[in-house]
Design an enzyme around this catalytic site. Structure first.
Site, PDB file in Angstrom:
ATOM      1  N   TYR A  99     -69.806  48.071  15.368  1.00 51.43           N
ATOM      2  CA  TYR A  99     -70.617  47.536  16.470  1.00 51.43           C
ATOM      3  C   TYR A  99     -70.664  48.555  17.614  1.00 51.43           C
ATOM      4  O   TYR A  99     -71.698  48.733  18.249  1.00 51.43           O
ATOM      5  CB  TYR A  99     -70.036  46.208  16.973  1.00 51.43           C
ATOM      6  N   ASN A 122     -79.996  38.315  13.774  1.00 53.73           N
ATOM      7  CA  ASN A 122     -80.955  39.055  12.954  1.00 53.73           C
ATOM      8  C   ASN A 122     -81.754  38.082  12.084  1.00 53.73           C
ATOM      9  O   ASN A 122     -81.189  37.420  11.216  1.00 53.73           O
ATOM     10  CB  ASN A 122     -80.204  40.065  12.079  1.00 53.73           C
ATOM     11  N   CYS A 130     -77.769  44.023   8.577  1.00 52.40           N
ATOM     12  CA  CYS A 130     -76.683  43.680   9.500  1.00 52.40           C
ATOM     13  C   CYS A 130     -75.344  43.559   8.768  1.00 52.40           C
ATOM     14  O   CYS A 130     -74.292  43.644   9.402  1.00 52.40           O
ATOM     15  CB  CYS A 130     -77.015  42.411  10.273  1.00 52.40           C
ATOM     16  N   HIS A 131     -75.377  43.404   7.449  1.00 56.26           N
ATOM     17  CA  HIS A 131     -74.137  43.330   6.670  1.00 56.26           C
ATOM     18  C   HIS A 131     -73.394  44.669   6.664  1.00 56.26           C
ATOM     19  O   HIS A 131     -72.213  44.705   6.329  1.00 56.26           O
ATOM     20  CB  HIS A 131     -74.424  42.875   5.227  1.00 56.26           C
ATOM     21  N   GLU A 157     -73.891  47.534  -3.007  1.00 59.40           N
ATOM     22  CA  GLU A 157     -74.339  48.857  -2.562  1.00 59.40           C
ATOM     23  C   GLU A 157     -73.347  49.942  -2.953  1.00 59.40           C
ATOM     24  O   GLU A 157     -73.744  51.026  -3.371  1.00 59.40           O
ATOM     25  CB  GLU A 157     -74.575  48.840  -1.050  1.00 59.40           C
TER      26      GLU A 157
END
Length: 163
Positions: A99, A122, A130-131, A157
Site C-alpha cells: 500500500y 475497487n 487490487c489483489h 499468477e
C-alpha cells in the site's frame, strides 16, 4: 445507457460474475456466491454481446492463459480512488506491491491507509488487480472478496508467471 450481464464464475467460491458497463467501458465486476442476487437498476439493460470479450478474457485469466487484460474501463469513484486504481493497473502479473508503494506512486506517500480504502472500493476486481497489494509486513492482508480468493489469484499468477 447502462448495460449488464451475468455468467458462470470461473473462480472458486463464487458461482456468478456480474458485469456492468456503458459505452465508455466496464464500470463494475461483481463476484457473487451461490444464491446471492445480482442487484440491477431499472434503467439497466441486459446485453451479453457487449460483455463477450471481457467474459472470454476472465475465463482465459482463470485458466492461466491470460496475463494482461485488454478491456476498456470506466470505474466510477473519486479522483483519489481513480488515481489509485490507475496505479494498480501498473502492477505486473504475478508480482505484489505494498500500500505504501502505491501511495508513493500516486504522489501521496503518507496516504497508505486511504490507498487501502480505495483498494477495498475497487469496483473492477481482478481486472484492476487490487489483489496484488499487500501490507509491508509481508502478510496477505485483506481483500473485499475474502483472503481465500486473494490467495487463489496470487497463486494462479505465480504458477503461470513464466508460461
Amino acid at each position: 445507457m447502462i448495460w449488464f450481464n451475468t455468467f458462470q464464475s470461473p473462480f472458486c467460491g463464487f458461482t456468478t460474475l456480474g458485469l456492468v458497463g456503458d459505452k465508455h467501458g466496464l464500470q463494475a465486476l461483481k463476484l457473487l456466491k451461490e444464491n446471492e442476487p445480482f442487484k440491477t437498476e431499472n434503467h439497466w439493460h441486459r446485453n451479453p454481446d457487449f460483455f463477450r470479450n471481457v467474459q472470454q478474457q476472465l475465463i482465459a485469466y482463470a485458466k492461466g492463459d491470460l496475463q494482461s487484460f485488454d478491456v476498456p474501463l470506466n470505474p466510477q469513484g473519486t479522483q483519489f480512488q481513480k488515481n489509485v486504481w490507475q496505479a494498480l493497473q501498473t502492477i505486473p502479473y504475478g508480482k505484489t506491491v505494498t500500500y505504501q508503494q502505491i501511495a508513493e506512486q500516486i504522489g501521496k506517500p503518507k496516504s497508505y491507509r486511504p490507498v487501502g480504502n480505495a483498494n477495498n472500493k475497487n469496483p473492477i476486481p481482478i481486472i484492476i488487480p487490487c489483489h496484488r497489494v499487500t501490507p509491508k509486513n509481508g502478510n496477505l492482508g485483506g481483500y473485499a472478496y475474502g483472503k481465500g480468493l486473494k490467495a487463489q489469484l496470487l497463486e494462479l499468477e505465480s504458477n503461470h508467471l513464466n508460461d
